[in-house]
Design a protein around this motif. Structure first.
Motif, PDB file in Angstrom:
ATOM      1  N   HIS A 510       0.653  -1.116  -0.057  1.00 50.48           N
ATOM      2  CA  HIS A 510      -0.052   0.052   0.111  1.00 50.48           C
ATOM      3  C   HIS A 510       0.970   1.158  -0.026  1.00 50.48           C
ATOM      4  O   HIS A 510       2.018   1.213   0.661  1.00 50.48           O
ATOM      5  CB  HIS A 510      -1.042  -0.117   1.219  1.00 50.48           C
ATOM      6  CG  HIS A 510      -2.009  -0.905   1.198  1.00 50.48           C
ATOM      7  ND1 HIS A 510      -3.234  -0.725   0.537  1.00 50.48           N
ATOM      8  CD2 HIS A 510      -2.116  -1.994   1.834  1.00 50.48           C
ATOM      9  CE1 HIS A 510      -4.157  -1.644   0.635  1.00 50.48           C
ATOM     10  NE2 HIS A 510      -3.612  -2.463   1.426  1.00 50.48           N
ATOM     11  N   LEU A 511       0.321   2.319  -0.758  1.00 52.05           N
ATOM     12  CA  LEU A 511       1.074   3.595  -0.511  1.00 52.05           C
ATOM     13  C   LEU A 511       1.033   4.024   0.704  1.00 52.05           C
ATOM     14  O   LEU A 511      -0.143   4.489   1.438  1.00 52.05           O
ATOM     15  CB  LEU A 511       0.716   4.601  -1.488  1.00 52.05           C
ATOM     16  CG  LEU A 511       0.882   4.538  -3.125  1.00 52.05           C
ATOM     17  CD1 LEU A 511       0.113   5.573  -4.105  1.00 52.05           C
ATOM     18  CD2 LEU A 511       2.308   4.458  -3.347  1.00 52.05           C
ATOM     19  N   PRO A 512       2.205   4.201   1.379  1.00 49.46           N
ATOM     20  CA  PRO A 512       2.143   4.876   2.914  1.00 49.46           C
ATOM     21  C   PRO A 512       1.525   6.310   2.921  1.00 49.46           C
ATOM     22  O   PRO A 512       1.571   7.044   1.974  1.00 49.46           O
ATOM     23  CB  PRO A 512       3.623   4.914   3.423  1.00 49.46           C
ATOM     24  CG  PRO A 512       4.349   4.936   1.918  1.00 49.46           C
ATOM     25  CD  PRO A 512       3.504   4.113   0.991  1.00 49.46           C
ATOM     26  N   GLU A 513       0.588   6.576   4.090  1.00 49.21           N
ATOM     27  CA  GLU A 513       0.136   7.750   3.906  1.00 49.21           C
ATOM     28  C   GLU A 513       0.717   8.688   4.854  1.00 49.21           C
ATOM     29  O   GLU A 513       0.812  10.159   4.671  1.00 49.21           O
ATOM     30  CB  GLU A 513      -1.332   7.570   4.578  1.00 49.21           C
ATOM     31  CG  GLU A 513      -2.451   6.549   3.601  1.00 49.21           C
ATOM     32  CD  GLU A 513      -2.625   7.026   2.368  1.00 49.21           C
ATOM     33  OE1 GLU A 513      -2.394   8.367   1.994  1.00 49.21           O
ATOM     34  OE2 GLU A 513      -3.013   6.284   1.523  1.00 49.21           O
ATOM     35  N   GLY A 514       1.010   8.282   6.098  1.00 42.36           N
ATOM     36  CA  GLY A 514       1.816   9.188   6.829  1.00 42.36           C
ATOM     37  C   GLY A 514       3.201   8.609   7.306  1.00 42.36           C
ATOM     38  O   GLY A 514       3.635   7.654   7.020  1.00 42.36           O
ATOM     39  N   ILE A 515       3.874   9.378   8.269  1.00 39.98           N
ATOM     40  CA  ILE A 515       5.257   9.214   8.449  1.00 39.98           C
ATOM     41  C   ILE A 515       5.389   7.795   9.407  1.00 39.98           C
ATOM     42  O   ILE A 515       6.282   6.824   8.944  1.00 39.98           O
ATOM     43  CB  ILE A 515       6.136  10.227   9.168  1.00 39.98           C
ATOM     44  CG1 ILE A 515       6.010  11.605   8.265  1.00 39.98           C
ATOM     45  CG2 ILE A 515       7.468   9.844   9.414  1.00 39.98           C
ATOM     46  CD1 ILE A 515       6.697  12.766   8.953  1.00 39.98           C
ATOM     47  N   GLU A 516       4.482   7.727  10.011  1.00 43.04           N
ATOM     48  CA  GLU A 516       4.364   6.435  10.819  1.00 43.04           C
ATOM     49  C   GLU A 516       4.245   5.139  10.252  1.00 43.04           C
ATOM     50  O   GLU A 516       4.709   3.992  10.655  1.00 43.04           O
ATOM     51  CB  GLU A 516       3.413   6.520  11.818  1.00 43.04           C
ATOM     52  CG  GLU A 516       2.028   6.485  11.323  1.00 43.04           C
ATOM     53  CD  GLU A 516       1.528   7.534  10.783  1.00 43.04           C
ATOM     54  OE1 GLU A 516       0.284   7.786  10.334  1.00 43.04           O
ATOM     55  OE2 GLU A 516       2.136   8.773  10.935  1.00 43.04           O
ATOM     56  N   ASP A 517       3.686   5.254   8.667  1.00 44.69           N
ATOM     57  CA  ASP A 517       3.523   3.952   8.012  1.00 44.69           C
ATOM     58  C   ASP A 517       4.877   3.704   7.486  1.00 44.69           C
ATOM     59  O   ASP A 517       5.001   2.333   7.154  1.00 44.69           O
ATOM     60  CB  ASP A 517       2.608   4.319   6.789  1.00 44.69           C
ATOM     61  CG  ASP A 517       1.326   4.666   7.239  1.00 44.69           C
ATOM     62  OD1 ASP A 517       0.811   4.110   8.326  1.00 44.69           O
ATOM     63  OD2 ASP A 517       0.401   5.101   6.639  1.00 44.69           O
ATOM     64  N   ILE A 518       5.822   4.373   7.516  1.00 47.26           N
ATOM     65  CA  ILE A 518       7.170   4.293   6.917  1.00 47.26           C
ATOM     66  C   ILE A 518       8.039   3.783   8.051  1.00 47.26           C
ATOM     67  O   ILE A 518       8.627   2.689   8.007  1.00 47.26           O
ATOM     68  CB  ILE A 518       8.024   5.625   6.392  1.00 47.26           C
ATOM     69  CG1 ILE A 518       7.103   6.074   5.132  1.00 47.26           C
ATOM     70  CG2 ILE A 518       9.573   5.227   6.018  1.00 47.26           C
ATOM     71  CD1 ILE A 518       7.586   4.989   3.853  1.00 47.26           C
ATOM     72  N   GLU A 519       7.622   4.568   9.270  1.00 54.86           N
ATOM     73  CA  GLU A 519       8.837   4.040  10.439  1.00 54.86           C
ATOM     74  C   GLU A 519       8.558   2.676  10.894  1.00 54.86           C
ATOM     75  O   GLU A 519       9.427   1.910  11.448  1.00 54.86           O
ATOM     76  CB  GLU A 519       8.717   5.097  11.409  1.00 54.86           C
ATOM     77  CG  GLU A 519       9.370   6.479  10.938  1.00 54.86           C
ATOM     78  CD  GLU A 519      10.971   6.378  10.388  1.00 54.86           C
ATOM     79  OE1 GLU A 519      11.566   5.560  11.060  1.00 54.86           O
ATOM     80  OE2 GLU A 519      11.084   6.927   9.760  1.00 54.86           O
ATOM     81  N   LYS A 520       7.133   2.229  10.720  1.00 57.62           N
ATOM     82  CA  LYS A 520       6.687   0.947  11.564  1.00 57.62           C
ATOM     83  C   LYS A 520       7.089  -0.045  10.816  1.00 57.62           C
ATOM     84  O   LYS A 520       7.185  -1.213  11.278  1.00 57.62           O
ATOM     85  CB  LYS A 520       5.169   0.943  11.692  1.00 57.62           C
ATOM     86  CG  LYS A 520       4.413   0.891  10.689  1.00 57.62           C
ATOM     87  CD  LYS A 520       2.978   1.001  10.848  1.00 57.62           C
ATOM     88  CE  LYS A 520       2.102   0.947   9.534  1.00 57.62           C
ATOM     89  NZ  LYS A 520       0.575   0.926   9.976  1.00 57.62           N
ATOM     90  N   THR A 521       7.639   0.281   9.443  1.00 59.72           N
ATOM     91  CA  THR A 521       7.799  -1.135   8.718  1.00 59.72           C
ATOM     92  C   THR A 521       9.398  -1.713   8.979  1.00 59.72           C
ATOM     93  O   THR A 521       9.815  -2.626   8.684  1.00 59.72           O
ATOM     94  CB  THR A 521       7.973  -0.525   7.178  1.00 59.72           C
ATOM     95  OG1 THR A 521       8.911   0.454   7.239  1.00 59.72           O
ATOM     96  CG2 THR A 521       6.611  -0.264   6.726  1.00 59.72           C
ATOM     97  N   GLN A 522      10.093  -1.000   9.930  1.00 64.38           N
ATOM     98  CA  GLN A 522      11.263  -1.101  10.354  1.00 64.38           C
ATOM     99  C   GLN A 522      11.227  -2.575  11.156  1.00 64.38           C
ATOM    100  O   GLN A 522      11.963  -3.520  11.207  1.00 64.38           O
ATOM    101  CB  GLN A 522      11.968  -0.136  11.430  1.00 64.38           C
ATOM    102  CG  GLN A 522      13.463  -0.444  11.963  1.00 64.38           C
ATOM    103  CD  GLN A 522      14.152  -0.249  10.879  1.00 64.38           C
ATOM    104  OE1 GLN A 522      14.093   0.503   9.560  1.00 64.38           O
ATOM    105  NE2 GLN A 522      15.587  -0.549  10.974  1.00 64.38           N
ATOM    106  N   VAL A 523       9.900  -2.868  11.885  1.00 60.59           N
ATOM    107  CA  VAL A 523       9.650  -3.850  12.617  1.00 60.59           C
ATOM    108  C   VAL A 523       9.342  -5.269  11.608  1.00 60.59           C
ATOM    109  O   VAL A 523       9.414  -6.249  11.650  1.00 60.59           O
ATOM    110  CB  VAL A 523       8.694  -3.524  13.611  1.00 60.59           C
ATOM    111  CG1 VAL A 523       8.560  -4.951  14.414  1.00 60.59           C
ATOM    112  CG2 VAL A 523       9.324  -2.674  14.748  1.00 60.59           C
ATOM    113  N   LYS A 524       8.321  -4.613  10.769  1.00 63.60           N
ATOM    114  CA  LYS A 524       7.484  -5.802   9.823  1.00 63.60           C
ATOM    115  C   LYS A 524       8.151  -6.117   8.858  1.00 63.60           C
ATOM    116  O   LYS A 524       8.199  -7.086   8.334  1.00 63.60           O
ATOM    117  CB  LYS A 524       6.211  -4.904   9.350  1.00 63.60           C
ATOM    118  CG  LYS A 524       4.997  -4.844  10.663  1.00 63.60           C
ATOM    119  CD  LYS A 524       3.796  -4.378   9.687  1.00 63.60           C
ATOM    120  CE  LYS A 524       2.617  -4.011  10.861  1.00 63.60           C
ATOM    121  NZ  LYS A 524       1.750  -3.503  10.251  1.00 63.60           N
TER     122      LYS A 524
END
Length: 542
Positions: A510-524
Motif C-alpha cells: 500500500h502507498l504509505p499515508e503518514g510518516i508512521e507508516d514508513i517508520e513502523k516497517t522497521q519492525v514488519k
C-alpha cells in the motif's frame, strides 16, 4: 480503511483513471522536447575561420582560398579554430606541402563561417559559441538543468503545501511565458536567464505528473500507470526529432516545443486534485466531491460515503500541519531512504543525459539518431513493466543502472573500427538507462508517504537535476583524456546502481499515508503489507 480500499469501491481502475492518465500524458510528451532540446538548439555545424577579402584572391576559387588560408587536420579536414597569419600561396602548387613555419598559424581573427546545410541557425552560429567559447555553448544545457534543480526544491514543497493540481497549472503557465521569452532572446545572457527560468517552471511539470496520476490509481494498476506515463516521454523524444527536422531555425524551434504547453493548460482544467492529498490535509469536502465524481464516471452510482468517514482517514493529528525537506531526514528509516534514493537519482540522470546529449553513437544523422533513441526506450519500458512486477522494484532499479554503466564501459574498450558492435552496445546502454529512469519515478513515488511524497520527489529530483547539470560539462573532459567522459559516466552509474540495493522493496505494498507508516516497517519488514492487507491483496490480484 485504506485509501486503496476506498478506490476499489469507486470502481478501482476505470474510465475516470484512464482519462486522468491520458490528460497527464500530454505535458509528459512536452518534457523531453525541452529537456533534450540542447542537441539541436546548441548544435555546432562544421565551421572555419572567416577569411577577409584580399586583392590577391580575385582569381582564386573558394577551395583555393581555403587551401592557402586554413591549416588542415591530419585527416585532411580544415581546422575549425585556426588560420594562417599570412596566405600560404606555395600550397597552390602542391597541397601536400607543409607551411613554411608552424608559427604562422593564429586564432580566428574575423569570426567564423558556418555550414548552413543542416541548420539555418543555432545559438552557436548566432553568438559564435565555438572554439574558446565552446564552454558557454555546453553551459546552456547546464543553465537549464540548474533551473530544473532549483525548481525541484520549490515545486516539491509547494505541491505538498498547496496541492498537486494548482501548482502543476502554475508550472505550465510559467513554462509558456519563459519558453516564449527564450525564443525572443536577443543576447546570450538573455537566453541563459530565460532558459534557466524555463527549467525552473518545467521542473514542476516533471515532478507532479506521475504522483498526481498514481494517487488516483489502485495497487494493481500502479505499475501500469507509471510505465504508461513514462512511454509518453519516449513519444516526446521522437516528436523532438521530427520537430527539429522540420524547424531548422532556433527561435522558431523554441516556439514549436513550447506551444504544446497551452494545450496541456486547457486540458488540465478537467483533472481533479488528488483525493489522497486532500484527505491527508483535512480537506475532506473537496475529496468527497471528487470521489463521488470518480464513482459516477466508473459506473458505481451506488457508491456512498460521508465526509465524516473521510475525516477519520486523516493520517496526521494536525491536518493543517505543513512539512518541509527537513522532515525527510528526521526519522531513521526516512533518512536512509532519502540518502539512498537521492544517490540513485543522481546516477540515473547523470548517465541518461550523458548519453542523450551525444547523438553520434550510431553513425547516422542526428535527427535519425534522436528518433532511434526514442524508439529504443519503448521496448525497454515494456520490459521493465514485466520485471518490476516479477523481481521487484529494488532489483530492477539496481541492475538496470549497473547494466547502463557496464555498457558504457564496454564501448571504451571495444576498438573504434568495430562500429556494428559498438552500436549494439550503445543501444543496450540507452535502453538500460531509460529502464532505470522509468523505474526510479515509480519506485520513489511508492517509497514516500502522501504527506511528504512531493517533498520527497522534489528532493530526489533536485539530486537528479544536479546530475543532469553536470552531465553536459563532462564532455569538456575529453581535452584531458578522450575516454575520460565515458569512464566518468560508467563509474557513476555502477556505483549509484549498487546503492539501490539498500532501499526497501515496495512491490504490492500500500502507498504509505503518514510518516508512521514508513517508520513502523522497521519492525514488519521493508514496506510490506500487514497480514490482513496481504490476504486482501492476494484476492485482488486473483
Amino acid at each position: 480503511m485504506k485509501f486503496e480500499d476506498l478506490l476499489l469501491e469507486t470502481g478501482g481502475f476505470g474510465r475516470f483513471q484512464i482519462l486522468i492518465l491520458l490528460i497527464l500524458c500530454l505535458p509528459r510528451i512536452n518534457l523531453p522536447m525541452h529537456f533534450l532540446l540542447h542537441n539541436f538548439l546548441a548544435a555546432t555545424p562544421s565551421h572555419h575561420c572567416a577569411i577577409p577579402h584580399q586583392e590577391e584572391f580575385v582569381n582564386l576559387t573558394t577551395e583555393e582560398i581555403l587551401l592557402i588560408s586554413i591549416p588542415r587536420e591530419p585527416d585532411g579536414t580544415f581546422r575549425s579554430c585556426e588560420m594562417f597569419s599570412q596566405p600560404q600561396f606555395h600550397l597552390l602548387l602542391n597541397s601536400s606541402l607543409q607551411p613554411y613555419n608552424d608559427s604562422v598559424t593564429q586564432d580566428c581573427q574575423h569570426g567564423w563561417v558556418y555550414d548552413h546545410s543542416q541548420f539555418t541557425s543555432t545559438i552557436s552560429t548566432e553568438w559564435d559559441l565555438v572554439c574558446e567559447q565552446r564552454g558557454l555553448n555546453q553551459a546552456t544545457a547546464t543553465f537549464f538543468f540548474i533551473g530544473v534543480t532549483m525548481g525541484a526544491v520549490v515545486f516539491g514543497y509547494l505541491s505538498d503545501r498547496f496541492g498537486r493540481k494548482s501548482i502543476l497549472m502554475l508550472s505550465l503557465v510559467c513554462s509558456v511565458i519563459f519558453g516564449m521569452l527564450s525564443a525572443c532572446s536577443v543576447s546570450y545572457t538573455m537566453l541563459a536567464v530565460t532558459r534557466t527560468l524555463t527549467g525552473v517552471a518545467l521542473s514542476g511539470v516533471s515532478l507532479i505528473i506521475l504522483p498526481l496520476g498514481m494517487e488516483w490509481v489502485d495497487i494493481e494498476h500502479r505499475t501500469f500507470s507509471g510505465v504508461l506515463t513514462s512511454i509518453f516521454w519516449s513519444v516526446g523524444n521522437m516528436l523532438l526529432a521530427l520537430t527539429a527536422y522540420l524547424v531548422r531555425e532556433w527561435h522558431w524551434l523554441l516556439v514549436a516545443v513550447t506551444g504544446p504547453c497551452l494545450l496541456s493548460i486547457v486540458c488540465l482544467w478537467w483533472v481533479p486534485e488528488s483525493a489522497r492529498w486532500l484527505i491527508a490535509n483535512g480537506k475532506v469536502k473537496q475529496a468527497h466531491k471528487h470521489l463521488l465524481r470518480c464513482a459516477r464516471m466508473n459506473g458505481r452510482k451506488d457508491f456512498t460515503i460521508s465526509p465524516e468517514a473521510l475525516r477519520g482517514m486523516t493520517t496526521e493529528k494536525n491536518p493543517g500541519e505543513s512539512f518541509s525537506y527537513i522532515s525527510l531526514f528526521r526519522t531513521p528509516v526516512l533518512r536512509k531512504i532519502s540518502l539512498c534514493s537521492g544517490t540513485v537519482w543522481f546516477g540515473v540522470a547523470f548517465s541518461y543525459y550523458g548519453m542523450s546529449m551525444s547523438l553520434t553513437g550510431f553513425g547516422l544523422n542526428m535527427y535519425f539518431s534522436q528518433f532511434v533513441f526514442g524508439i529504443i526506450e519503448i521496448p525497454a519500458k515494456i520490459l521493465m513493466y514485466v520485471l518490476v512486477n516479477r523481481i521487484g522494484r529494488r532489483h530492477s532499479q539496481a541492475w538496470s543502472l549497473i547494466l547502463t554503466g557496464l555498457c558504457i564501459g564496454a564501448n571504451i574498450i571495444i576498438p573504434t573500427p568495430f562500429t556494428s558492435l559498438r552500436s549494439v552496445i550503445a543501444v543496450m546502454a540507452k535502453g538500460s538507462s531509460e529502464a532505470a529512469f522509468t523505474t526510479v519515478y515509480l519506485y520513489t513515488s511508492e517509497l514516500y508517504p502522501t504527506v511528504l511524497r512531493q517533498n520527497g520527489m522534489g528532493y530526489t529530483s533536485f539530486m537528479a537535476r544536479l546530475g543532469g547539470s553536470l552531465a553536459p560539462l563532462v564532455f569538456l573532459l575529453d581535452d584531458v583524456w578522450r575516454s575520460l567522459p565515458q569512464v566518468t559516466y560508467c563509474g557513476v552509474a555502477v556505483f549509484c546502481g549498487s546503492v539501490a540495493f539498500l532501499l526497501p522493496e515496495t512491490l504490492n505494498a500500500h502507498l504509505p499515508e503518514g510518516i508512521e507508516d514508513i517508520e513502523k516497517t522497521q519492525v514488519k519488514g521493508p514496506l510490506q503489507t500487514s497480514a490482513p492487507e496481504g490476504m486482501q491483496l492476494q484476492s485482488l490480484l486473483k
